[in-house]
Design a protein around this motif. Structure first.
Motif, PDB file in Angstrom:
ATOM      1  N   PRO A   1       1.762  -1.765   2.476  1.00 59.00           N
ATOM      2  CA  PRO A   1       2.328  -1.119   3.663  1.00 59.00           C
ATOM      3  C   PRO A   1       2.561   0.381   3.473  1.00 59.00           C
ATOM      4  O   PRO A   1       2.897   0.819   2.371  1.00 59.00           O
TER       5      PRO A   1
ATOM      6  N   TYR B   1       3.519   6.205   2.168  1.00 62.49           N
ATOM      7  CA  TYR B   1       3.625   7.616   2.536  1.00 62.49           C
ATOM      8  C   TYR B   1       4.968   7.870   3.224  1.00 62.49           C
ATOM      9  O   TYR B   1       5.592   8.893   3.024  1.00 62.49           O
TER      10      TYR B   1
ATOM     11  N   GLY C   1      -1.244   4.351   5.053  1.00 67.06           N
ATOM     12  CA  GLY C   1      -2.110   5.073   5.990  1.00 67.06           C
ATOM     13  C   GLY C   1      -3.247   4.255   6.576  1.00 67.06           C
ATOM     14  O   GLY C   1      -4.185   4.821   7.125  1.00 67.06           O
TER      15      GLY C   1
ATOM     16  N   SER D   1      -3.220   2.133   9.244  1.00 69.16           N
ATOM     17  CA  SER D   1      -3.269   2.245  10.707  1.00 69.16           C
ATOM     18  C   SER D   1      -3.650   3.664  11.115  1.00 69.16           C
ATOM     19  O   SER D   1      -4.390   3.869  12.076  1.00 69.16           O
TER      20      SER D   1
HETATM   21  P1  ADP Z   1       0.013   1.359   7.081  1.00 67.74           P
HETATM   22  O1  ADP Z   1      -0.720   1.045   8.346  1.00 67.74           O
HETATM   23  O2  ADP Z   1      -0.859   1.363   5.865  1.00 67.74           O
HETATM   24  O3  ADP Z   1       1.228   0.521   6.891  1.00 67.74           O
HETATM   25  P2  ADP Z   1       0.504   3.865   8.429  1.00 67.74           P
HETATM   26  O4  ADP Z   1      -0.867   4.303   8.730  1.00 67.74           O
HETATM   27  O5  ADP Z   1       1.291   3.313   9.559  1.00 67.74           O
HETATM   28  O6  ADP Z   1       0.535   2.862   7.190  1.00 67.74           O
HETATM   29  O7  ADP Z   1       1.288   5.099   7.785  1.00 67.74           O
HETATM   30  C1  ADP Z   1       2.686   5.235   7.842  1.00 67.74           C
HETATM   31  C2  ADP Z   1       3.047   6.621   8.333  1.00 67.74           C
HETATM   32  O8  ADP Z   1       2.702   7.559   7.331  1.00 67.74           O
HETATM   33  C3  ADP Z   1       2.260   7.019   9.571  1.00 67.74           C
HETATM   34  O9  ADP Z   1       3.093   7.836  10.370  1.00 67.74           O
HETATM   35  C4  ADP Z   1       1.098   7.814   9.031  1.00 67.74           C
HETATM   36  O10 ADP Z   1       0.646   8.770   9.955  1.00 67.74           O
HETATM   37  C5  ADP Z   1       1.690   8.451   7.789  1.00 67.74           C
HETATM   38  N1  ADP Z   1       0.719   8.591   6.708  1.00 67.74           N
HETATM   39  C6  ADP Z   1       0.359   7.650   5.819  1.00 67.74           C
HETATM   40  N2  ADP Z   1      -0.498   8.129   4.901  1.00 67.74           N
HETATM   41  C7  ADP Z   1      -0.703   9.420   5.240  1.00 67.74           C
HETATM   42  C8  ADP Z   1      -1.493  10.467   4.671  1.00 67.74           C
HETATM   43  N3  ADP Z   1      -2.230  10.297   3.567  1.00 67.74           N
HETATM   44  N4  ADP Z   1      -1.449  11.686   5.282  1.00 67.74           N
HETATM   45  C9  ADP Z   1      -0.691  11.875   6.386  1.00 67.74           C
HETATM   46  N5  ADP Z   1       0.078  10.932   6.950  1.00 67.74           N
HETATM   47  C10 ADP Z   1       0.090   9.718   6.395  1.00 67.74           C
END
Ligand code: ADP
Ligand code: MG
Length: 253
Positions: free
Chosen positions: A100, A229, A103, A105
């Motif tokens: 989780p 993140y 990034g 999604s």
């Molecule tokens: P996942 O779907 O893997 O649980 P998300 O894509 O929802 O994670 O990411 C969580 C938050 O952190 C979101 O707001 C996303 O935009 C941000 N985020 C995650 N990884 C990065 C990254 N490498 N650079 C910029 N923002 C990130």
């Protein structure tokens, strides 16, 4: 005449564009290209806006905003390659897996936007919402209708597969959807579970094998490792404690 021809962007910007052409001393051909370019750009923008609304992304996320330095387990080149959308043109599947907050999604939405930019129709849905739609469609005798709706978008994005286990009937319904879309449209799945866990997630190993057989036939996989993140940002801003770093020589000065 421009109104009758529905060249409204050209009409609305005519004076400015003609002034620009005069200022830059453009030839007739160049001027015509400038005018047509303005109309085409306007239509592209409007189409992208409409297709983005239809795609139902839960947030706005872009590749430009993705911090690759924070995610060394990802190869930026591979992601840029995927952003060119040849996999969508080919009807391939893309699997984004990882824990989780890393990034998944974000990338799914960003790649969905790229697909729209390249002219493909996209629909974003969470795995839970998709299953609810299919189960409801099934019980209301409208499964065929739902399957055909969900088979239309060139790219179907299925987010958060594996967070919640499926009920057995749902696994069969998902299988029907995947077979229906197989080699016709692309599917992007984000999941916190590795492929070998899918049998458990779906509650049916036979169906899981059949689904994976179709998905993995023409597929790309992005595996993201590392820390959330979200938590990293919170840690930085001091909202939660940082992991203690061993004291260094001279640190007590
Ligand atoms: P996942 O779907 O893997 O649980 P998300 O894509 O929802 O994670 O990411 C969580 C938050 O952190 C979101 O707001 C996303 O935009 C941000 N985020 C995650 N990884 C990065 C990254 N490498 N650079 C910029 N923002 C990130
Ligand atoms: Mg997510």
């Amino acid at each position: 005449m421009l109104t009758r021809l529905k060249l409204t962007a050209m009409r609305d910007r005519l004076d400015g564009l003609l002034d620009e052409a005069a200022r830059c001393d453009l030839s007739l051909r160049e001027t015509l290209a400038l005018l047509c370019g303005a109309e085409v750009a306007h239509r592209d923008e409007r189409r992208i806006q409409m297709d983005t609304a239809i795609a139902k992304f839960p947030h706005q996320r872009t590749l430009e905003a993705f911090d690759f330095a924070a995610q060394p387990s990802l190869d930026p080149k591979q992601v840029r390659d995927l952003a060119a959308c040849r996999w969508v043109a080919n009807g391939d599947a893309l699997l984004i897996q990882g824990p989780p907050g890393v990034g998944k999604s974000h990338l799914a939405i960003a790649l969905g936007r790229e697909a729209i930019r390249h002219g493909y129709s996209v629909l974003f849905t969470s795995a839970t919402a998709l299953v609810t739609t299919l189960v409801k469609g099934h019980s209301e005798g409208k499964l065929e209708q739902r399957l055909s709706q969900l088979s239309k978008p060139r790219l179907l994005i299925l987010d958060e597969f594996g967070y919640l286990p499926f009920e057995p009937a749902a696994a069969h319904l998902l299988f029907q959807l995947i077979s229906r879309r197989y080699e016709r449209g692309s599917i992007l799945i984000t999941s916190n579970r590795v492929v070998s866990d899918w049998g458990t997630v779906l509650g049916d190993h036979v169906v899981a094998t059949a689904i994976l057989d179709r998905l993995l036939h023409h597929s790309h996989v992005l595996t993201i490792r590392g820390d959330s993140y979200r938590l990293r940002e919170k840690r930085r801003s001091g909202l939660i404690k940082a992991t203690p770093v061993p004291a260094q020589a001279g640190a007590s000065e």
